[in-house]
Design a protein around this motif. Structure first.
Motif, short mmCIF file in Angstrom:
data_model
loop_
_atom_site.label_atom_id
_atom_site.label_comp_id
_atom_site.label_asym_id
_atom_site.label_seq_id
_atom_site.Cartn_x
_atom_site.Cartn_y
_atom_site.Cartn_z
N ALA A 27 0.83 -1.21 0.00
CA ALA A 27 0.00 0.00 0.00
C ALA A 27 0.86 1.25 0.00
CB ALA A 27 -0.94 -0.01 1.20
N ARG A 31 2.08 5.74 -2.05
CA ARG A 31 1.93 6.88 -1.15
C ARG A 31 2.05 8.23 -1.84
NH1 ARG A 31 6.83 4.61 -0.13
NH2 ARG A 31 8.66 5.94 -0.24
N PHE A 35 -3.58 8.33 -3.82
CA PHE A 35 -4.74 7.44 -3.70
C PHE A 35 -5.44 7.56 -2.35
CE2 PHE A 35 -2.71 4.45 -6.95
CZ PHE A 35 -3.41 5.04 -7.98
N TYR A 36 -4.71 7.97 -1.34
CA TYR A 36 -5.30 8.06 -0.01
C TYR A 36 -4.78 9.31 0.69
CZ TYR A 36 -1.12 5.13 0.45
OH TYR A 36 0.13 4.60 0.33
N SER A 37 -5.46 9.67 1.78
CA SER A 37 -5.14 10.92 2.48
C SER A 37 -3.86 10.79 3.30
CB SER A 37 -6.30 11.30 3.41
OG SER A 37 -6.40 10.37 4.47
N ILE A 40 -4.21 8.46 6.38
CA ILE A 40 -4.10 7.03 6.07
C ILE A 40 -2.64 6.67 5.80
CG2 ILE A 40 -4.72 5.24 4.40
CD1 ILE A 40 -7.44 6.58 4.18
N LYS A 41 -1.91 7.56 5.13
CA LYS A 41 -0.49 7.32 4.87
C LYS A 41 0.28 7.21 6.18
CE LYS A 41 3.58 9.63 3.19
NZ LYS A 41 4.12 10.87 2.70
#
Length: 81
Positions: A27, A31, A35-37, A40-41
């Motif tokens: 995942a 980074r 793809f994610y905030s 979340i990172k």
């Protein structure tokens, strides 16, 4: 303790932690792709580096991975010798 038994016990014991480490690492490959905030990172980084649980757990998991890898290599070469 025989090498196969050590390999099997170590692999079964650490398999869930190896899976968690692999999933969080995969995942984190995305980074910088957005793809994610950021929250979340940071969560993924804390899971992957074991900061969320305890710093020394990462060392134990690393040692387990070394044991599984080394015993697997020994088993492979003993069988093919």
């Amino acid at each position: 303790m025989k090498i196969r038994k050590l390999h099997r016990i170590t692999a079964i014991t650490f398999a869930p932690l190896f899976i968690l480490l692999g999933v969080s690492g995969c995942a984190l490959l995305f980074r910088k792709a957005g793809f994610y905030s950021k929250d979340i990172k940071e969560f993924l980084v804390s899971i992957h580096t074991w900061e969320i649980i305890a710093p020394y757990v990462g060392g134990v998991v690393g040692l387990g991975l070394l044991i599984v890898a080394i015993t697997g290599i020994i088993i492979f070469f003993k069988r093919n010798a």
